[in-house]
Enzyme design. Structure first.
Site, PDB file in Angstrom:
ATOM      1  N   ASN A   1       1.268   3.436  -2.902  1.00  0.00           N
ATOM      2  CA  ASN A   1       1.775   3.888  -4.216  1.00  0.00           C
ATOM      3  C   ASN A   1       1.228   5.266  -4.589  1.00  0.00           C
ATOM      4  O   ASN A   1       1.950   6.120  -5.104  1.00  0.00           O
ATOM      5  CB  ASN A   1       1.340   2.917  -5.324  1.00  0.00           C
ATOM      6  CG  ASN A   1       1.981   1.555  -5.181  1.00  0.00           C
ATOM      7  OD1 ASN A   1       2.910   1.380  -4.409  1.00  0.00           O
ATOM      8  ND2 ASN A   1       1.465   0.584  -5.925  1.00  0.00           N
TER       9      ASN A   1
ATOM     10  N   ASN B   1     -11.024  -2.393  -5.501  1.00  0.00           N
ATOM     11  CA  ASN B   1     -10.264  -1.379  -6.235  1.00  0.00           C
ATOM     12  C   ASN B   1     -10.914  -0.961  -7.563  1.00  0.00           C
ATOM     13  O   ASN B   1     -10.513   0.036  -8.168  1.00  0.00           O
ATOM     14  CB  ASN B   1      -8.816  -1.839  -6.484  1.00  0.00           C
ATOM     15  CG  ASN B   1      -7.955  -1.828  -5.231  1.00  0.00           C
ATOM     16  OD1 ASN B   1      -7.050  -2.645  -5.067  1.00  0.00           O
ATOM     17  ND2 ASN B   1      -8.215  -0.888  -4.311  1.00  0.00           N
ATOM     18  N   TRP B   2     -11.953  -1.688  -8.007  1.00  0.00           N
ATOM     19  CA  TRP B   2     -12.700  -1.272  -9.202  1.00  0.00           C
ATOM     20  C   TRP B   2     -13.408   0.053  -8.968  1.00  0.00           C
ATOM     21  O   TRP B   2     -13.829   0.711  -9.925  1.00  0.00           O
ATOM     22  CB  TRP B   2     -13.752  -2.331  -9.586  1.00  0.00           C
ATOM     23  CG  TRP B   2     -13.177  -3.664  -9.937  1.00  0.00           C
ATOM     24  CD1 TRP B   2     -13.172  -4.784  -9.151  1.00  0.00           C
ATOM     25  CD2 TRP B   2     -12.538  -4.055 -11.171  1.00  0.00           C
ATOM     26  NE1 TRP B   2     -12.557  -5.828  -9.799  1.00  0.00           N
ATOM     27  CE2 TRP B   2     -12.163  -5.404 -11.050  1.00  0.00           C
ATOM     28  CE3 TRP B   2     -12.231  -3.373 -12.353  1.00  0.00           C
ATOM     29  CZ2 TRP B   2     -11.515  -6.102 -12.056  1.00  0.00           C
ATOM     30  CZ3 TRP B   2     -11.583  -4.068 -13.363  1.00  0.00           C
ATOM     31  CH2 TRP B   2     -11.233  -5.420 -13.214  1.00  0.00           C
TER      32      TRP B   2
ATOM     33  N   ARG C   1      -1.059   9.230  -9.910  1.00  0.00           N
ATOM     34  CA  ARG C   1      -1.028   8.013  -9.092  1.00  0.00           C
ATOM     35  C   ARG C   1      -0.377   6.829  -9.813  1.00  0.00           C
ATOM     36  O   ARG C   1       0.312   6.006  -9.201  1.00  0.00           O
ATOM     37  CB  ARG C   1      -2.446   7.644  -8.639  1.00  0.00           C
ATOM     38  CG  ARG C   1      -3.068   8.662  -7.687  1.00  0.00           C
ATOM     39  CD  ARG C   1      -4.510   8.281  -7.364  1.00  0.00           C
ATOM     40  NE  ARG C   1      -4.587   6.947  -6.804  1.00  0.00           N
ATOM     41  CZ  ARG C   1      -4.379   6.637  -5.526  1.00  0.00           C
ATOM     42  NH1 ARG C   1      -4.109   7.593  -4.653  1.00  0.00           N
ATOM     43  NH2 ARG C   1      -4.459   5.393  -5.109  1.00  0.00           N
TER      44      ARG C   1
ATOM     45  N   ASP D   1       0.828  -1.211   0.000  1.00  0.00           N
ATOM     46  CA  ASP D   1       0.000   0.000   0.000  1.00  0.00           C
ATOM     47  C   ASP D   1       0.859   1.256   0.000  1.00  0.00           C
ATOM     48  O   ASP D   1       1.981   1.253   0.520  1.00  0.00           O
ATOM     49  CB  ASP D   1      -0.917  -0.029   1.235  1.00  0.00           C
ATOM     50  CG  ASP D   1      -2.094   0.925   1.097  1.00  0.00           C
ATOM     51  OD1 ASP D   1      -2.358   1.401  -0.023  1.00  0.00           O
ATOM     52  OD2 ASP D   1      -2.753   1.206   2.120  1.00  0.00           O
TER      53      ASP D   1
HETATM   54  C1  IPE Z   1      -5.499  -2.720  -0.309  1.00  0.00           C
HETATM   55  O1  IPE Z   1      -5.153  -1.382  -0.379  1.00  0.00           O
HETATM   56  C2  IPE Z   1      -5.433  -3.368  -1.646  1.00  0.00           C
HETATM   57  C3  IPE Z   1      -4.104  -3.509  -2.225  1.00  0.00           C
HETATM   58  C4  IPE Z   1      -2.976  -3.195  -1.670  1.00  0.00           C
HETATM   59  C5  IPE Z   1      -4.070  -4.081  -3.550  1.00  0.00           C
HETATM   60  P1  IPE Z   1      -6.258  -0.218  -0.535  1.00  0.00           P
HETATM   61  O2  IPE Z   1      -5.508   1.040  -0.595  1.00  0.00           O
HETATM   62  O3  IPE Z   1      -7.153  -0.537  -1.674  1.00  0.00           O
HETATM   63  O4  IPE Z   1      -7.089  -0.352   0.812  1.00  0.00           O
HETATM   64  P2  IPE Z   1      -7.934   0.744   1.598  1.00  0.00           P
HETATM   65  O5  IPE Z   1      -8.905   1.332   0.616  1.00  0.00           O
HETATM   66  O6  IPE Z   1      -6.979   1.753   2.114  1.00  0.00           O
HETATM   67  O7  IPE Z   1      -8.586  -0.020   2.706  1.00  0.00           O
HETATM   68  C1  IPE Z   2      -1.656   0.228  -3.334  1.00  0.00           C
HETATM   69  O1  IPE Z   2      -1.409   1.594  -3.361  1.00  0.00           O
HETATM   70  C2  IPE Z   2      -1.831  -0.360  -4.705  1.00  0.00           C
HETATM   71  C3  IPE Z   2      -3.233  -0.686  -5.053  1.00  0.00           C
HETATM   72  C4  IPE Z   2      -4.230  -0.665  -4.234  1.00  0.00           C
HETATM   73  C5  IPE Z   2      -3.482  -1.067  -6.431  1.00  0.00           C
HETATM   74  P1  IPE Z   2      -2.602   2.651  -3.333  1.00  0.00           P
HETATM   75  O2  IPE Z   2      -2.981   2.953  -4.727  1.00  0.00           O
HETATM   76  O3  IPE Z   2      -3.710   2.181  -2.473  1.00  0.00           O
HETATM   77  O4  IPE Z   2      -1.875   3.900  -2.691  1.00  0.00           O
HETATM   78  P2  IPE Z   2      -2.491   4.914  -1.632  1.00  0.00           P
HETATM   79  O5  IPE Z   2      -3.018   4.117  -0.488  1.00  0.00           O
HETATM   80  O6  IPE Z   2      -3.581   5.655  -2.333  1.00  0.00           O
HETATM   81  O7  IPE Z   2      -1.350   5.792  -1.251  1.00  0.00           O
HETATM   82 MG    MG Z   3      -4.118   2.407  -0.520  1.00  0.00          MG
END
Ligand code: IPE
Ligand code: IPE
Ligand code: MG
Length: 242
Positions: free
Chosen positions: A22, A68-69, A33, A20
């Protein structure tokens, strides 16, 4: 440098990582992003390659959740294209490194091209006996349990399984992770202390590490430190040591 810890010395055999941070990593740099997702993808290989140094035989990484969708179409499409390119680009290296690749998650919702590449990657590394890398893609713990229950119910309906035989040992056989041991250690980067629907059934007794490092900055040294710290933990599984 952290001394490597093998499972014989109490190191984790299976580590699962919620990669998490990125997006925040990119935002901090004034970039989109997706720039962070690309940086995050580049981090994966060195963590995989460091697994033998720390005695980690199984590494499971959360790449895309069933939730994530909900992100913008631009981000979702960018991630899907990144996954396709990642598989095409990295597979030869994984074969060379003797890494066995598997995917968990609900595949039908992914596009046909990506599904084809996933199948190909699994086939190409079928013979590999080194690190077992499992990539969770369109994965959700609740979704996995629901899909498993559907298959289990079908077996009951077909007379292959008796309802009274359904127990804690039966259900995991229907999970996507049926060939994997439960994770010993679950790591989440980026300072969030939640599980976000990752390996719900399997992590019932896992140890957890929540670290502030954003995923694109997560280096093998930190991974090694967390594996070594795991070796010092006392896992009781509900029992009392006498
Ligand atoms: C969890 O991270 C999913 C992945 C790392 C692929 P998210 O960023 O989607 O989770 P939330 O929304 O903070 O709970
Ligand atoms: C994790 O990084 C990767 C995925 C969920 C695909 P994020 O995209 O959730 O990064 P933040 O949490 O918004 O910083
Ligand atoms: Mg995240």
């Amino acid at each position: 440098m952290t001394r490597p810890t093998s499972p014989e010395e109490g190191g984790p055999r299976h580590v699962a990582i919620i990669m998490d941070g990125n997006g925040r990593w990119a935002t901090m740099r004034g970039r989109p992003r997706l720039f962070g997702h690309h940086a995050g993808a580049r981090r994966v290989r060195e963590i995989v390659e460091s697994c033998p140094d720390y005695g980690v035989k199984y590494l499971t990484i959360f790449a895309f959740s069933t939730e994530n969708w909900k992100r913008t179409q631009v981000e979702v499409a960018g991630l899907m294209s990144l996954f396709r390119r990642y598989i095409m680009k990295e597979m030869q290296a994984f074969v060379k490194e003797n890494v066995r690749v598997r995917f968990i998650g609900d595949r039908p919702r992914l596009d046909a091209k990506l599904r084809g590449l996933m199948d190909e990657a699994e086939k190409m590394t079928e013979h590999c006996t080194g690190t077992n890398l499992t990539i969770a893609l369109n994965y959700g713990g609740r979704d996995e349990v629901a899909r498993a229950t559907q298959r289990l119910a079908q077996d009951v309906a077909d007379g292959k399984l008796k309802p009274e035989d359904v127990c804690e040992e039966t259900l995991p056989r229907y999970l996507d992770t049926c060939v994997l041991p439960d994770p010993d250690l679950v790591i989440r980067t980026s300072g969030e202390a939640r599980i976000s629907n990752f390996l719900l059934w399997q992590s019932a007794y896992s140890e957890y590490e929540f670290v502030d490092t954003l995923w694109p900055d997560f280096a093998p040294e930190e991974f090694g430190r967390l594996c070594a710290a795991y070796g010092k933990r006392d896992r009781r599984f509900g029992a009392v040591k006498v």
